[in-house]
Motif scaffolding. Structure first.
Motif, PDB file in Angstrom:
ATOM      1  N   GLU A   1       0.840  -1.206   0.000  1.00  0.00           N
ATOM      2  CA  GLU A   1       0.000   0.000   0.000  1.00  0.00           C
ATOM      3  C   GLU A   1       0.874   1.256   0.000  1.00  0.00           C
ATOM      4  OE1 GLU A   1      -3.175   0.888  -1.029  1.00  0.00           O
ATOM      5  OE2 GLU A   1      -3.992  -0.445   0.517  1.00  0.00           O
ATOM      6  N   ILE A   2       1.935   1.233   0.771  1.00  0.00           N
ATOM      7  CA  ILE A   2       2.867   2.364   0.793  1.00  0.00           C
ATOM      8  C   ILE A   2       3.524   2.536  -0.571  1.00  0.00           C
ATOM      9  CG2 ILE A   2       5.053   3.176   1.784  1.00  0.00           C
ATOM     10  CD1 ILE A   2       4.136   1.751   4.424  1.00  0.00           C
ATOM     11  N   ALA A   3       3.874   1.426  -1.198  1.00  0.00           N
ATOM     12  CA  ALA A   3       4.552   1.477  -2.495  1.00  0.00           C
ATOM     13  C   ALA A   3       3.691   2.121  -3.577  1.00  0.00           C
ATOM     14  CB  ALA A   3       4.969   0.074  -2.929  1.00  0.00           C
TER      15      ALA A   3
ATOM     16  N   GLY B   1       1.511   4.397  -2.936  1.00  0.00           N
ATOM     17  CA  GLY B   1       1.265   5.765  -2.509  1.00  0.00           C
ATOM     18  C   GLY B   1      -0.140   6.054  -2.031  1.00  0.00           C
ATOM     19  N   LEU B   2      -0.848   5.015  -1.584  1.00  0.00           N
ATOM     20  CA  LEU B   2      -2.238   5.211  -1.172  1.00  0.00           C
ATOM     21  C   LEU B   2      -2.456   4.933   0.317  1.00  0.00           C
ATOM     22  CD1 LEU B   2      -3.971   3.664  -4.303  1.00  0.00           C
ATOM     23  CD2 LEU B   2      -3.918   6.079  -3.660  1.00  0.00           C
ATOM     24  N   ASP B   3      -1.382   4.737   1.054  1.00  0.00           N
ATOM     25  CA  ASP B   3      -1.514   4.406   2.477  1.00  0.00           C
ATOM     26  C   ASP B   3      -2.129   5.536   3.284  1.00  0.00           C
ATOM     27  OD1 ASP B   3       1.177   5.443   1.691  1.00  0.00           O
ATOM     28  OD2 ASP B   3       1.458   5.582   3.859  1.00  0.00           O
ATOM     29  N   LYS B   4      -2.029   6.764   2.794  1.00  0.00           N
ATOM     30  CA  LYS B   4      -2.618   7.907   3.509  1.00  0.00           C
ATOM     31  C   LYS B   4      -4.000   8.274   2.943  1.00  0.00           C
ATOM     32  CE  LYS B   4       0.958   8.854   6.215  1.00  0.00           C
ATOM     33  NZ  LYS B   4       1.793   7.658   5.981  1.00  0.00           N
TER      34      LYS B   4
END
Length: 229
Positions: free
Chosen positions: A165-167, A169-172
């Motif tokens: 999810e971090i990779a 770019g949608l974790d936030k």
């Protein structure tokens, strides 16, 4: 002859972002193709019924295989995605397997759909299989039995990893992280390498980590079905 219920989202846009979402095409295609080769009957359901959007990001060149293109041009398949059954139309007694597909949209309409939860729990209690891939694992987080115990508590499962999810770019952007929710429900969360096919089987629960895992989830489900014959 097994009957398979494939669950897809009705959410076509991120609520707080100018970005489309929907079904991640390959997560349906690679599972469905394995089931179709076995001649199993496949129905499609969504929380509200009707149309499910396809996430346009899942149609990008680096995401599409020859099999994906074949299904994307199959009008019968696309028409089924456009006319899904509604959750409240489903009789769980009719199905041997439920499979929760992913795409970020499911994070908003899978977890709180009590009808889908009851359908999945009944299939499981009847000796059937509950399966999911990627973000579709959030469809499992609120499934409970009559005693109020979570289905995935103390079960070995996987789903879209925090690192993945971090990779992207949608974790936030997403309302929660799939991995975190699975852990919070008492599941024994495990993962493989980011973006590599990785599938976990715990009894009659089969889960895949990411978009690459749909076909492997299907093969594990088929192995369980074969063992019951």
């Amino acid at each position: 002859m097994a009957n398979i219920l494939v669950v897809v989202t009705n959410v076509s846009k991120y609520p707080d972002l100018e970005r489309a979402t929907g079904l991640w095409l390959g997560e349906a295609v690679h599972f469905v193709d394995e089931m179709d080769k076995k001649g199993y009957k496949i129905d499609y359901v969504s929380p509200k019924g009707g149309y499910t959007s396809i996430d346009p990001h899942s149609l990008e060149k680096d995401q599409m295989t020859g099999l994906d293109w074949k299904y994307y041009q199959n009008n019968d398949f696309l028409n089924k995605l456009g006319t899904t059954l509604a959750a409240d139309e489903i009789n769980p007694e009719d199905y041997d397997v439920i499979y929760f597909t992913g795409g970020h949209g499911v994070m908003w309409d899978f977890p709180d759909n009590e009808k889908l939860q009851k359908v999945a729990m009944k299939i499981y209690e009847n000796g059937g299989i509950v399966s999911a891939v990627c973000h579709g694992a959030v469809g499992l987080i609120n499934i409970k039995n009559d005693a109020g115990e979570y289905l995935i508590s103390n079960k070995k499962v996987t789903g879209f990893a925090n690192s993945e999810e971090i990779a992207v770019g949608l974790d936030k952007v997403v309302p929660y992280l799939t991995e975190d929710k699975l852990v919070k429900r008492g599941a024994n969360y495990v993962k493989g390498d980011d973006w590599a096919s990785f599938t976990v089987v715990d009894g009659h629960i089969v889960t895949g980590q990411n978009p690459a895992s749909g076909g492997e989830v299907a093969k594990e489900v088929i192995n369980i079905l074969n063992s019951k014959l």
